[in-house]
Design a protein around this motif. Structure first.
Motif, mmCIF file in Angstrom:
data_model
loop_
_atom_site.group_PDB
_atom_site.id
_atom_site.type_symbol
_atom_site.label_atom_id
_atom_site.label_comp_id
_atom_site.label_asym_id
_atom_site.label_seq_id
_atom_site.Cartn_x
_atom_site.Cartn_y
_atom_site.Cartn_z
ATOM 1 N N PHE A 80 -9.744 2.419 0.648
ATOM 2 C CA PHE A 80 -10.421 1.310 -0.025
ATOM 3 C C PHE A 80 -11.481 1.799 -1.019
ATOM 4 O O PHE A 80 -12.523 1.174 -1.191
ATOM 5 C CB PHE A 80 -11.015 0.324 0.985
ATOM 6 C CG PHE A 80 -9.968 -0.363 1.809
ATOM 7 C CD1 PHE A 80 -9.253 -1.422 1.291
ATOM 8 C CD2 PHE A 80 -9.662 0.082 3.089
ATOM 9 C CE1 PHE A 80 -8.251 -2.048 2.035
ATOM 10 C CE2 PHE A 80 -8.676 -0.532 3.840
ATOM 11 C CZ PHE A 80 -7.973 -1.599 3.305
ATOM 12 N N ARG A 81 -11.193 2.943 -1.652
ATOM 13 C CA ARG A 81 -12.069 3.412 -2.723
ATOM 14 C C ARG A 81 -12.069 2.365 -3.833
ATOM 15 O O ARG A 81 -11.020 1.814 -4.162
ATOM 16 C CB ARG A 81 -11.556 4.749 -3.250
ATOM 17 C CG ARG A 81 -12.418 5.354 -4.342
ATOM 18 C CD ARG A 81 -11.830 6.671 -4.787
ATOM 19 N NE ARG A 81 -12.603 7.252 -5.879
ATOM 20 C CZ ARG A 81 -12.272 8.375 -6.498
ATOM 21 N NH1 ARG A 81 -11.173 9.027 -6.132
ATOM 22 N NH2 ARG A 81 -13.013 8.842 -7.477
ATOM 23 N N ASP A 82 -13.220 2.103 -4.423
ATOM 24 C CA ASP A 82 -13.391 0.998 -5.371
ATOM 25 C C ASP A 82 -13.062 -0.323 -4.670
ATOM 26 O O ASP A 82 -12.064 -0.992 -4.980
ATOM 27 C CB ASP A 82 -12.509 1.170 -6.612
ATOM 28 C CG ASP A 82 -12.710 2.524 -7.283
ATOM 29 O OD1 ASP A 82 -13.872 2.925 -7.453
ATOM 30 O OD2 ASP A 82 -11.700 3.170 -7.633
ATOM 31 N N PHE A 215 -0.999 3.186 -9.639
ATOM 32 C CA PHE A 215 -0.931 4.511 -10.261
ATOM 33 C C PHE A 215 -2.337 4.922 -10.667
ATOM 34 O O PHE A 215 -2.632 5.189 -11.814
ATOM 35 C CB PHE A 215 0.004 4.440 -11.481
ATOM 36 C CG PHE A 215 0.479 5.773 -11.984
ATOM 37 C CD1 PHE A 215 1.208 6.615 -11.171
ATOM 38 C CD2 PHE A 215 0.216 6.171 -13.279
ATOM 39 C CE1 PHE A 215 1.655 7.839 -11.644
ATOM 40 C CE2 PHE A 215 0.664 7.387 -13.764
ATOM 41 C CZ PHE A 215 1.390 8.222 -12.942
ATOM 42 N N ARG A 216 -3.205 4.979 -9.681
ATOM 43 C CA ARG A 216 -4.636 5.157 -9.951
ATOM 44 C C ARG A 216 -5.027 6.627 -9.998
ATOM 45 O O ARG A 216 -4.659 7.417 -9.143
ATOM 46 C CB ARG A 216 -5.457 4.446 -8.877
ATOM 47 C CG ARG A 216 -5.144 2.954 -8.777
ATOM 48 C CD ARG A 216 -6.264 2.133 -8.196
ATOM 49 N NE ARG A 216 -6.857 2.707 -7.013
ATOM 50 C CZ ARG A 216 -8.159 2.643 -6.736
ATOM 51 N NH1 ARG A 216 -8.991 2.058 -7.574
ATOM 52 N NH2 ARG A 216 -8.638 3.160 -5.618
ATOM 53 N N ASN A 217 -5.796 6.946 -11.034
ATOM 54 C CA ASN A 217 -6.408 8.275 -11.172
ATOM 55 C C ASN A 217 -5.386 9.399 -11.280
ATOM 56 O O ASN A 217 -5.633 10.523 -10.833
ATOM 57 C CB ASN A 217 -7.357 8.545 -10.003
ATOM 58 C CG ASN A 217 -8.423 7.471 -9.871
ATOM 59 O OD1 ASN A 217 -9.051 7.084 -10.846
ATOM 60 N ND2 ASN A 217 -8.599 6.946 -8.659
ATOM 61 N N LYS A 218 -4.245 9.112 -11.873
ATOM 62 C CA LYS A 218 -3.234 10.133 -12.131
ATOM 63 C C LYS A 218 -3.269 10.579 -13.589
ATOM 64 O O LYS A 218 -3.222 11.768 -13.889
ATOM 65 C CB LYS A 218 -1.833 9.596 -11.814
ATOM 66 C CG LYS A 218 -1.677 8.911 -10.471
ATOM 67 C CD LYS A 218 -1.913 9.842 -9.317
ATOM 68 C CE LYS A 218 -1.654 9.127 -8.000
ATOM 69 N NZ LYS A 218 -2.018 9.941 -6.840
ATOM 70 N N PHE A 243 2.350 -6.345 -11.800
ATOM 71 C CA PHE A 243 1.002 -5.807 -11.994
ATOM 72 C C PHE A 243 1.021 -4.276 -11.985
ATOM 73 O O PHE A 243 1.675 -3.654 -11.144
ATOM 74 C CB PHE A 243 0.064 -6.318 -10.899
ATOM 75 C CG PHE A 243 -0.183 -7.799 -10.968
ATOM 76 C CD1 PHE A 243 -1.213 -8.307 -11.748
ATOM 77 C CD2 PHE A 243 0.631 -8.688 -10.281
ATOM 78 C CE1 PHE A 243 -1.442 -9.674 -11.829
ATOM 79 C CE2 PHE A 243 0.413 -10.057 -10.347
ATOM 80 C CZ PHE A 243 -0.624 -10.551 -11.131
ATOM 81 N N PHE A 244 0.281 -3.708 -12.922
ATOM 82 C CA PHE A 244 0.142 -2.261 -13.076
ATOM 83 C C PHE A 244 -1.339 -1.926 -12.942
ATOM 84 O O PHE A 244 -2.157 -2.424 -13.706
ATOM 85 C CB PHE A 244 0.687 -1.842 -14.446
ATOM 86 C CG PHE A 244 0.583 -0.375 -14.743
ATOM 87 C CD1 PHE A 244 0.801 0.573 -13.774
ATOM 88 C CD2 PHE A 244 0.300 0.061 -16.036
ATOM 89 C CE1 PHE A 244 0.720 1.932 -14.059
ATOM 90 C CE2 PHE A 244 0.217 1.409 -16.343
ATOM 91 C CZ PHE A 244 0.433 2.351 -15.347
ATOM 92 N N ILE A 245 -1.670 -1.099 -11.939
ATOM 93 C CA ILE A 245 -3.077 -0.818 -11.628
ATOM 94 C C ILE A 245 -3.347 0.662 -11.813
ATOM 95 O O ILE A 245 -2.668 1.508 -11.212
ATOM 96 C CB ILE A 245 -3.414 -1.247 -10.189
ATOM 97 C CG1 ILE A 245 -3.036 -2.713 -9.961
ATOM 98 C CG2 ILE A 245 -4.900 -1.031 -9.900
ATOM 99 C CD1 ILE A 245 -3.212 -3.189 -8.533
ATOM 100 N N ILE A 246 -4.337 0.977 -12.673
ATOM 101 C CA ILE A 246 -4.710 2.364 -12.920
ATOM 102 C C ILE A 246 -6.157 2.577 -12.483
ATOM 103 O O ILE A 246 -6.837 1.637 -12.061
ATOM 104 C CB ILE A 246 -4.505 2.734 -14.405
ATOM 105 C CG1 ILE A 246 -5.414 1.898 -15.314
ATOM 106 C CG2 ILE A 246 -3.042 2.563 -14.792
ATOM 107 C CD1 ILE A 246 -5.326 2.278 -16.788
ATOM 108 N N GLY A 247 -6.640 3.809 -12.566
ATOM 109 C CA GLY A 247 -7.992 4.125 -12.132
ATOM 110 C C GLY A 247 -9.044 3.453 -12.995
ATOM 111 O O GLY A 247 -8.821 3.199 -14.187
ATOM 112 N N VAL A 248 -10.205 3.206 -12.411
ATOM 113 C CA VAL A 248 -11.249 2.479 -13.131
ATOM 114 C C VAL A 248 -11.770 3.283 -14.321
ATOM 115 O O VAL A 248 -12.349 2.715 -15.248
ATOM 116 C CB VAL A 248 -12.413 2.099 -12.192
ATOM 117 C CG1 VAL A 248 -11.947 1.114 -11.134
ATOM 118 C CG2 VAL A 248 -13.032 3.332 -11.541
#
Length: 277
Positions: A80-82, A215-218, A243-248
């Protein structure tokens, strides 16, 4: 005392070439500086103070080569980072059609935290029974480690704190049982996961029409060419409205396929695929 000297570019290229020739892993399009830093960190960790010794070890020790590839991957060290992103994802899941099946893809898995977090959300939103989650990675040892379902107890305090930031009444102990130095994730919650050894840039996606891709932080370590290729693969793999989710800290700017996505959450970098006429 031995000291690790910074890797020179000629040595860096030799390591890249060795991984490509011996392990069939091509990192030539990754950003040089962060990748070189990770090489140096792993060399220091294992006591290899020259690039030549590292290359020799990769060439002749398959177990070490797998460990090396695992350790240079971008780690996710917390569940549950972020937390706000996970709260928004839970809202998205809660609005899903309750009748159809749900397909989710986590490409390039390098740890278990994101996968376990997702499976908990699927249970909380009562979508677990009709969901299929693909967890893919080019390294079989990484996949085997993720399937163990074991989280070190020392990490659980941070995980629990993140979970409570998402839901003040949340309690991760419902999903784990304590054995020795580990909290073991419920086997039932991994029953909906398809684990596949898969090279993102050399093999076709494991399926089409995904509703969500995490696909977070890749891409933070990708060259512009590789980043654009990754976004193209995700666009082709998503269902319309998916939905496409990437790193903040990442962005889709300057990617050819950016026009196919609308920004749903600016702070959490959640995008939705749209149709372009």
């Amino acid at each position: 005392m031995d000291y690790l000297a910074p890797i020179e570019m000629s040595q860096f290229r030799k390591i890249i070439a060795t991984l490509r020739d011996v392990r069939d892993v091509d990192l030539s399009d990754y950003a040089v500086s962060p990748l070189k830093h990770r090489f140096e960190r792993v060399m220091q960790l294992h006591g290899y103070f020259s690039a030549d010794k590292l290359v020799e070890k990769i060439m002749h020790d398959d177990v070490f080569a797998d460990i090396f590839l695992k350790e240079i991957a971008t780690p996710v060290t917390e569940m549950f980072r972020d937390p706000q992103m996970w709260a928004e994802l839970e809202n998205i899941l809660s609005r899903q059609d309750k009748e159809g099946n749900l397909k989710i893809w986590l490409p390039e898995v390098c740890g278990d935290e994101e996968l376990y977090s997702l499976m908990i959300l699927l249970q909380r939103t009562k979508l677990f029974q009709r969901s299929v989650v693909y967890a893919t990675c080019g390294n079989q040892r990484v996949l085997e480690n993720v399937q163990r379902g074991a989280v070190e107890i020392r990490k659980m305090e941070t995980n629990q704190a993140n979970f409570k930031r998402m839901d003040e009444n949340g309690d991760l102990s419902h999903y784990f049982s304590r054995v020795d130095k580990f909290d073991i994730f419920s086997d039932d919650l991994l029953s909906a996961v398809v684990f596949l050894q898969h090279d993102l840039f050399r093999k076709s996606p494991p399926d089409k029409g995904f509703d969500i891709i995490l696909f977070r932080n890749k891409m933070v370590n990708y060259s512009m060419r590789l980043k654009s290729l990754a976004v193209e693969i995700m666009n082709d793999s998503l269902a319309p409205g998916g939905f496409f989710i990437i790193g903040v800290g990442e962005t889709l700017e300057n990617c050819d396929k950016r026009k196919y996505f609308k920004l749903v959450s600016r702070t959490e970098n959640i995008f939705q695929k749209i149709s372009i006429v």
